[in-house]
Design a protein around this motif. Sequence first.
Motif, short mmCIF file in Angstrom:
data_model
loop_
_atom_site.label_atom_id
_atom_site.label_comp_id
_atom_site.label_asym_id
_atom_site.label_seq_id
_atom_site.Cartn_x
_atom_site.Cartn_y
_atom_site.Cartn_z
N TRP A 98 6.46 17.03 -0.19
CA TRP A 98 5.22 16.27 -0.38
C TRP A 98 5.63 14.97 -1.06
CZ3 TRP A 98 1.09 18.10 -4.40
CH2 TRP A 98 -0.06 17.33 -4.28
N GLU A 99 5.43 13.86 -0.37
CA GLU A 99 5.99 12.59 -0.82
C GLU A 99 4.96 11.47 -0.82
OE1 GLU A 99 9.60 11.56 1.31
OE2 GLU A 99 9.79 13.63 2.00
N SER A 100 5.06 10.61 -1.83
CA SER A 100 4.32 9.36 -1.88
C SER A 100 5.27 8.29 -2.37
CB SER A 100 3.11 9.44 -2.82
OG SER A 100 2.14 10.30 -2.30
N TRP A 101 5.27 7.17 -1.67
CA TRP A 101 6.17 6.05 -1.96
C TRP A 101 5.33 4.79 -2.14
CZ3 TRP A 101 11.14 7.45 -2.55
CH2 TRP A 101 11.50 8.70 -2.06
N ASN B 290 -10.36 7.84 1.15
CA ASN B 290 -10.87 6.67 0.44
C ASN B 290 -9.74 5.65 0.39
OD1 ASN B 290 -11.75 4.75 -1.36
ND2 ASN B 290 -12.32 6.20 -2.97
N GLN B 291 -9.77 4.67 1.26
CA GLN B 291 -8.70 3.67 1.36
C GLN B 291 -8.52 2.88 0.06
OE1 GLN B 291 -6.44 3.24 3.84
NE2 GLN B 291 -7.34 5.05 4.79
N ASN B 292 -9.55 2.84 -0.80
CA ASN B 292 -9.44 2.14 -2.07
C ASN B 292 -8.67 2.96 -3.11
OD1 ASN B 292 -10.91 -0.06 -1.13
ND2 ASN B 292 -12.83 0.98 -1.57
N ALA B 293 -8.48 4.26 -2.84
CA ALA B 293 -7.80 5.15 -3.79
C ALA B 293 -6.29 5.00 -3.71
CB ALA B 293 -8.19 6.60 -3.52
N GLY B 294 -5.75 4.42 -2.63
CA GLY B 294 -4.31 4.26 -2.48
C GLY B 294 -3.74 5.51 -2.03
N LEU C 229 10.60 4.22 1.06
CA LEU C 229 11.09 5.43 1.72
C LEU C 229 12.40 5.13 2.45
CD1 LEU C 229 10.93 8.36 2.70
CD2 LEU C 229 9.40 7.55 4.52
N ASP C 230 12.46 4.01 3.14
CA ASP C 230 13.71 3.62 3.82
C ASP C 230 14.85 3.52 2.81
OD1 ASP C 230 12.34 3.47 6.23
OD2 ASP C 230 12.13 1.28 6.17
N MET D 238 0.85 -1.19 0.00
CA MET D 238 0.00 0.00 0.00
C MET D 238 0.89 1.25 0.00
SD MET D 238 -3.30 0.78 2.22
CE MET D 238 -3.13 1.88 3.59
N PRO D 239 0.55 2.26 -0.79
CA PRO D 239 1.37 3.48 -0.83
C PRO D 239 1.54 4.14 0.54
CG PRO D 239 -0.17 3.47 -2.65
CD PRO D 239 -0.56 2.31 -1.75
#
Length: 98
Positions: free
Chosen positions: A55-58, A94-98, A64-65, A1-2
Motif C-alpha cells: 500500500w503506497e503513497s508518493w 475527494n480530489q481536494n483531499a490529495g 515512485l520512479d 499531486m500525490p
Amino acid sequence: MPHHLTAHIRATEGSDPDLIRRELAQLEADTQKELGCLTFQIFQDAAAPTHFILWESWISPKALDQHFTYEHTRRYMALNLTQVEKIVVHSPVNQNAG
C-alpha cells in the motif's frame, strides 16, 4: 499531486517464507525513510500467506520512479523472492483531499 497505488505480489516458487517476510520488513523500513514516500506498508494475505499487498503513497509519480533507483529497492528486487501480479493506481474520491 500525490500518487497512490497498491501492488499485489506473490512469492516466487521455492522462496523461503521467513526470508520473504524479513526482507519485506526491511524494504518497508528503508522505503519509509525516502523523502518522496508518504506511505509504504506491506500486508500479508492471511488466507494466502504467499501473497502480499503493498500500500503506497508518493508525493508524485517521479518519487515512485526514484524509489526504484535506491540501493535498498534494487537489493530487494535482485533477491527475486517475489513477483508482481498486479498494480492498481488509485485516485481519491475527494480530489481536494490529495
